[in-house]
Design a protein around this motif. Structure first.
Motif, short mmCIF file in Angstrom:
data_model
loop_
_atom_site.label_atom_id
_atom_site.label_comp_id
_atom_site.label_asym_id
_atom_site.label_seq_id
_atom_site.Cartn_x
_atom_site.Cartn_y
_atom_site.Cartn_z
N HIS A 85 0.81 -1.22 0.00
CA HIS A 85 0.00 0.00 0.00
C HIS A 85 0.85 1.27 0.00
N LYS A 86 2.12 1.16 0.25
CA LYS A 86 2.97 2.36 0.34
C LYS A 86 2.82 3.22 -0.91
N GLY A 87 2.60 4.53 -0.69
CA GLY A 87 2.40 5.45 -1.79
C GLY A 87 0.94 5.59 -2.20
N THR A 88 0.05 4.89 -1.50
CA THR A 88 -1.39 4.99 -1.78
C THR A 88 -2.08 5.60 -0.56
N GLU A 89 -3.38 5.80 -0.67
CA GLU A 89 -4.16 6.33 0.45
C GLU A 89 -4.56 5.25 1.44
N PHE A 90 -4.25 3.98 1.14
CA PHE A 90 -4.67 2.87 1.98
C PHE A 90 -3.68 2.60 3.11
N THR A 91 -4.21 2.15 4.23
CA THR A 91 -3.39 1.69 5.34
C THR A 91 -4.01 0.40 5.87
N PRO A 92 -3.18 -0.50 6.38
CA PRO A 92 -3.73 -1.75 6.88
C PRO A 92 -4.54 -1.52 8.15
N ILE A 93 -5.41 -2.46 8.44
CA ILE A 93 -6.16 -2.45 9.70
C ILE A 93 -5.45 -3.42 10.64
N VAL A 94 -4.97 -2.88 11.75
CA VAL A 94 -4.27 -3.69 12.74
C VAL A 94 -5.29 -4.13 13.78
N PHE A 95 -5.27 -5.43 14.09
CA PHE A 95 -6.23 -5.98 15.06
C PHE A 95 -5.61 -7.16 15.78
N LYS A 96 -6.23 -7.56 16.89
CA LYS A 96 -5.85 -8.79 17.57
C LYS A 96 -7.10 -9.42 18.17
N VAL A 97 -7.02 -10.70 18.42
CA VAL A 97 -8.16 -11.42 18.99
C VAL A 97 -7.80 -11.83 20.42
N GLU A 98 -8.83 -12.01 21.23
CA GLU A 98 -8.63 -12.36 22.64
C GLU A 98 -8.37 -13.85 22.85
N GLU A 99 -8.87 -14.67 21.91
CA GLU A 99 -8.65 -16.10 22.04
C GLU A 99 -8.34 -16.70 20.67
N LYS A 100 -7.64 -17.82 20.67
CA LYS A 100 -7.30 -18.50 19.42
C LYS A 100 -8.60 -18.89 18.72
N LYS A 101 -8.67 -18.61 17.40
CA LYS A 101 -9.88 -18.96 16.66
C LYS A 101 -9.62 -18.99 15.16
N THR A 102 -10.54 -19.62 14.45
CA THR A 102 -10.54 -19.55 12.99
C THR A 102 -11.39 -18.36 12.61
N ALA A 103 -10.87 -17.51 11.76
CA ALA A 103 -11.61 -16.33 11.30
C ALA A 103 -11.66 -16.34 9.79
N TYR A 104 -12.71 -15.74 9.25
CA TYR A 104 -12.87 -15.63 7.81
C TYR A 104 -12.67 -14.17 7.45
#
Length: 99
Positions: free
Chosen positions: A59-78
């Motif tokens: 994304h460098k050089g664009t208007e986009f930035t990543p979304i940083v997140f974390k989960v409280e417990e181990k899980k499968t996410a979609y």
């Protein structure tokens, strides 16, 4: 400036604005990933990462930035890969409505 030149300039500006504001659709299906509790993740918002659904810095050089997140417990996410979910970084099925 003639009307034709003006119309052409407006079209180019609007096309550039629309191009820049829309992320690239990496895939029209979610990515099933195992997430570890307490670990930070950076979800790709631009769609150009080679490490989908996670950010690799493309994304460098664009208007986009990543979304940083974390989960409280181990899980499968979609996680969203179409980049149009209303529940980012998670898939909400929006990919089914995209052309």
């Amino acid at each position: 400036m003639t009307k034709d030149l003006y119309d052409d300039a407006v079209f180019k500006r609007e096309t550039k604005e629309n191009f820049m504001s829309e992320p690239h659709i990496a895939a029209k299906a979610p990515a099933a990933v195992e997430l570890e509790a307490g670990k930070n993740y950076a979800w790709c918002a631009c769609g150009h990462s080679k490490s989908q659904p996670f950010c690799d810095g493309s994304h460098k050089g664009t208007e986009f930035t990543p979304i940083v997140f974390k989960v409280e417990e181990k899980k499968t996410a979609y996680l969203c890969q179409c980049k149009h979910s209303n529940n980012k970084p998670y898939c909400d099925g929006t990919h089914k409505t995209l052309a």
